[in-house]
Design an enzyme around this catalytic site. Structure first.
Site, PDB file in Angstrom:
ATOM      1  N   TYR A   1     -12.098  -3.046  -3.370  1.00 11.18           N
ATOM      2  CA  TYR A   1     -12.623  -3.152  -2.012  1.00 11.18           C
ATOM      3  C   TYR A   1     -14.155  -3.166  -1.983  1.00 11.18           C
ATOM      4  O   TYR A   1     -14.747  -2.798  -0.967  1.00 11.18           O
ATOM      5  CB  TYR A   1     -12.082  -2.007  -1.148  1.00 11.18           C
ATOM      6  CG  TYR A   1     -10.658  -2.231  -0.658  1.00 11.18           C
ATOM      7  CD1 TYR A   1     -10.308  -3.387   0.039  1.00 11.18           C
ATOM      8  CD2 TYR A   1      -9.662  -1.277  -0.877  1.00 11.18           C
ATOM      9  CE1 TYR A   1      -9.009  -3.600   0.496  1.00 11.18           C
ATOM     10  CE2 TYR A   1      -8.359  -1.477  -0.416  1.00 11.18           C
ATOM     11  CZ  TYR A   1      -8.045  -2.645   0.275  1.00 11.18           C
ATOM     12  OH  TYR A   1      -6.769  -2.847   0.742  1.00 11.18           O
TER      13      TYR A   1
ATOM     14  N   HIS B   1      -1.759  -5.529   1.363  1.00 12.64           N
ATOM     15  CA  HIS B   1      -2.980  -6.286   1.065  1.00 12.64           C
ATOM     16  C   HIS B   1      -2.571  -7.659   0.546  1.00 12.64           C
ATOM     17  O   HIS B   1      -1.615  -7.769  -0.226  1.00 12.64           O
ATOM     18  CB  HIS B   1      -3.815  -5.583  -0.011  1.00 12.64           C
ATOM     19  CG  HIS B   1      -4.892  -6.483  -0.552  1.00 12.64           C
ATOM     20  ND1 HIS B   1      -6.117  -6.596   0.059  1.00 12.64           N
ATOM     21  CD2 HIS B   1      -4.901  -7.352  -1.603  1.00 12.64           C
ATOM     22  CE1 HIS B   1      -6.841  -7.490  -0.604  1.00 12.64           C
ATOM     23  NE2 HIS B   1      -6.130  -7.961  -1.618  1.00 12.64           N
TER      24      HIS B   1
ATOM     25  N   ASN C   1      -2.102  -0.225   7.425  1.00 16.22           N
ATOM     26  CA  ASN C   1      -1.536  -1.557   7.694  1.00 16.22           C
ATOM     27  C   ASN C   1      -0.678  -2.103   6.557  1.00 16.22           C
ATOM     28  O   ASN C   1      -0.413  -3.298   6.484  1.00 16.22           O
ATOM     29  CB  ASN C   1      -2.628  -2.536   8.145  1.00 16.22           C
ATOM     30  CG  ASN C   1      -3.664  -2.791   7.081  1.00 16.22           C
ATOM     31  OD1 ASN C   1      -3.582  -2.255   5.982  1.00 16.22           O
ATOM     32  ND2 ASN C   1      -4.648  -3.626   7.388  1.00 16.22           N
TER      33      ASN C   1
ATOM     34  N   THR D   1      -5.411  -8.081  10.443  1.00 18.73           N
ATOM     35  CA  THR D   1      -5.772  -6.783   9.844  1.00 18.73           C
ATOM     36  C   THR D   1      -5.352  -5.626  10.744  1.00 18.73           C
ATOM     37  O   THR D   1      -4.840  -4.610  10.263  1.00 18.73           O
ATOM     38  CB  THR D   1      -7.301  -6.749   9.604  1.00 18.73           C
ATOM     39  OG1 THR D   1      -7.655  -7.877   8.792  1.00 18.73           O
ATOM     40  CG2 THR D   1      -7.721  -5.461   8.917  1.00 18.73           C
TER      41      THR D   1
ATOM     42  N   LYS E   1       0.839  -1.194   0.000  1.00 13.05           N
ATOM     43  CA  LYS E   1       0.000   0.000   0.000  1.00 13.05           C
ATOM     44  C   LYS E   1       0.882   1.254   0.000  1.00 13.05           C
ATOM     45  O   LYS E   1       2.098   1.171   0.233  1.00 13.05           O
ATOM     46  CB  LYS E   1      -0.935  -0.053   1.209  1.00 13.05           C
ATOM     47  CG  LYS E   1      -1.914  -1.246   1.160  1.00 13.05           C
ATOM     48  CD  LYS E   1      -2.819  -1.279   2.388  1.00 13.05           C
ATOM     49  CE  LYS E   1      -3.807  -2.438   2.325  1.00 13.05           C
ATOM     50  NZ  LYS E   1      -4.722  -2.468   3.490  1.00 13.05           N
TER      51      LYS E   1
ATOM     52  N   GLU F   1      -8.946 -10.548  -7.949  1.00 17.34           N
ATOM     53  CA  GLU F   1      -8.030  -9.415  -7.758  1.00 17.34           C
ATOM     54  C   GLU F   1      -6.913  -9.425  -8.806  1.00 17.34           C
ATOM     55  O   GLU F   1      -6.536  -8.362  -9.316  1.00 17.34           O
ATOM     56  CB  GLU F   1      -7.464  -9.449  -6.334  1.00 17.34           C
ATOM     57  CG  GLU F   1      -8.559  -9.191  -5.297  1.00 17.34           C
ATOM     58  CD  GLU F   1      -8.145  -9.488  -3.861  1.00 17.34           C
ATOM     59  OE1 GLU F   1      -6.993  -9.948  -3.634  1.00 17.34           O
ATOM     60  OE2 GLU F   1      -8.963  -9.256  -2.948  1.00 17.34           O
TER      61      GLU F   1
ATOM     62  N   ARG G   1      -1.216 -14.882   3.712  1.00 16.98           N
ATOM     63  CA  ARG G   1      -2.048 -14.260   4.759  1.00 16.98           C
ATOM     64  C   ARG G   1      -1.387 -14.423   6.130  1.00 16.98           C
ATOM     65  O   ARG G   1      -1.410 -13.511   6.947  1.00 16.98           O
ATOM     66  CB  ARG G   1      -3.454 -14.878   4.779  1.00 16.98           C
ATOM     67  CG  ARG G   1      -4.323 -14.508   3.598  1.00 16.98           C
ATOM     68  CD  ARG G   1      -4.820 -13.093   3.624  1.00 16.98           C
ATOM     69  NE  ARG G   1      -5.772 -12.819   4.682  1.00 16.98           N
ATOM     70  CZ  ARG G   1      -6.500 -11.699   4.755  1.00 16.98           C
ATOM     71  NH1 ARG G   1      -6.392 -10.753   3.812  1.00 16.98           N
ATOM     72  NH2 ARG G   1      -7.331 -11.497   5.734  1.00 16.98           N
TER      73      ARG G   1
HETATM   74  P1  IDP Z   1      -7.517  -7.476   5.295  1.00 16.52           P
HETATM   75  O1  IDP Z   1      -6.734  -6.415   4.563  1.00 16.52           O
HETATM   76  O2  IDP Z   1      -6.728  -8.042   6.444  1.00 16.52           O
HETATM   77  O3  IDP Z   1      -8.080  -8.526   4.379  1.00 16.52           O
HETATM   78  P2  IDP Z   1     -10.237  -6.417   5.472  1.00 16.52           P
HETATM   79  O4  IDP Z   1     -11.192  -6.674   6.591  1.00 16.52           O
HETATM   80  O5  IDP Z   1     -10.506  -7.060   4.149  1.00 16.52           O
HETATM   81  O6  IDP Z   1      -8.758  -6.760   6.002  1.00 16.52           O
HETATM   82  O7  IDP Z   1     -10.191  -4.835   5.286  1.00 16.52           O
HETATM   83  C1  IDP Z   1      -9.566  -4.269   4.149  1.00 16.52           C
HETATM   84  C2  IDP Z   1      -8.748  -3.086   4.580  1.00 16.52           C
HETATM   85  O8  IDP Z   1      -9.616  -2.078   5.086  1.00 16.52           O
HETATM   86  C3  IDP Z   1      -7.781  -3.351   5.738  1.00 16.52           C
HETATM   87  O9  IDP Z   1      -6.554  -3.921   5.312  1.00 16.52           O
HETATM   88  C4  IDP Z   1      -7.585  -1.964   6.295  1.00 16.52           C
HETATM   89  O10 IDP Z   1      -6.684  -1.194   5.484  1.00 16.52           O
HETATM   90  C5  IDP Z   1      -8.992  -1.365   6.134  1.00 16.52           C
HETATM   91  N1  IDP Z   1      -9.787  -1.539   7.343  1.00 16.52           N
HETATM   92  C6  IDP Z   1     -10.416  -2.655   7.777  1.00 16.52           C
HETATM   93  N2  IDP Z   1     -11.064  -2.439   8.937  1.00 16.52           N
HETATM   94  C7  IDP Z   1     -10.844  -1.131   9.245  1.00 16.52           C
HETATM   95  C8  IDP Z   1     -11.248  -0.297  10.325  1.00 16.52           C
HETATM   96  O11 IDP Z   1     -11.953  -0.715  11.253  1.00 16.52           O
HETATM   97  N3  IDP Z   1     -10.810   0.998  10.291  1.00 16.52           N
HETATM   98  C9  IDP Z   1     -10.023   1.489   9.282  1.00 16.52           C
HETATM   99  N4  IDP Z   1      -9.634   0.741   8.239  1.00 16.52           N
HETATM  100  C10 IDP Z   1     -10.032  -0.562   8.221  1.00 16.52           C
HETATM  101 MG    MG Z   2      -9.576  -8.439   2.925  1.00 14.60          MG
END
Ligand code: IDP
Ligand code: MG
Length: 152
Positions: A50, A116, A113, A92, A10, A127, A86
């Site tokens: 997304y 992805h 974070n 996450t 990212k 994707e 993963r």
């Molecule tokens: P992942 O990236 O671990 O698969 P997902 O639940 O698919 O997690 O969420 C996608 C992305 O959305 C996360 O990597 C993070 O950047 C963002 N995200 C998820 N939950 C939150 C939140 O509660 N607050 C802010 N950003 C979030």
């Molecule tokens: Mg995800």
């Protein structure tokens, strides 16, 4: 079984100059990069990528974040690599991610974070197709594959 996964560094990872560190972890594990490109994602592509989160309260912030600078999009190939990557990426929320994972070692906030990775074979297929043409995916053999895998 060999699989392909979609992985994306990212904008925070790229700007923090963590790309090399993260790519080294993948290479050292024995995984193979079969496609890679740097791009600035359009809001349209971000919303598609997304799409499953479109109703979430953080969706707008997420689209703003992922379009805020260049990302390094990659296709990675390796044995059962979707679940493996993963695990390497970690939870996450980086505060909950184990130390030793990429998020656990290099990130603090969920909204920053740094990486992805596809969460299932269906997500990986979807994707990869969003970001790459088939012609951009390279088929090749690493010289040390027989040292990494029991079966070719
Ligand atoms: P992942 O990236 O671990 O698969 P997902 O639940 O698919 O997690 O969420 C996608 C992305 O959305 C996360 O990597 C993070 O950047 C963002 N995200 C998820 N939950 C939150 C939140 O509660 N607050 C802010 N950003 C979030
Ligand atoms: Mg995800």
């Amino acid at each position: 079984m060999k699989e392909m996964s979609f992985l994306m560094l990212k904008p925070d990872a790229v700007k923090r100059k963590l790309s090399g560190e993260i790519i080294s972890r993948l290479e050292n594990k024995g995984l193979k990069i079969v496609a890679a490109k740097m791009l600035i994602i359009t809001p349209e592509l971000a919303e598609k990528h997304y799409g499953e989160h479109s109703e979430k309260p953080f969706f707008k912030d997420l689209v703003d974040y992922i379009t805020s600078g260049p990302v390094l999009a990659m296709v990675i190939e390796g044995g059962e690599c979707i679940s493996l990557i993963r695990k390497m990426v970690g939870a996450t929320n980086p505060k909950e991610a184990s130390l030793g994972t990429i998020r656990g070692d290099y990130a603090i906030d969920t909204g920053r974070n740094i990486i992805h990775a596809s969460d299932s074979p269906a997500s990986a297929t979807r994707e990869i197709a969003l970001f790459f043409d088939d012609s951009e995916i390279c088929s090749y053999t690493l010289p040390d594959e027989e040292l990494i895998y029991e079966e070719p």
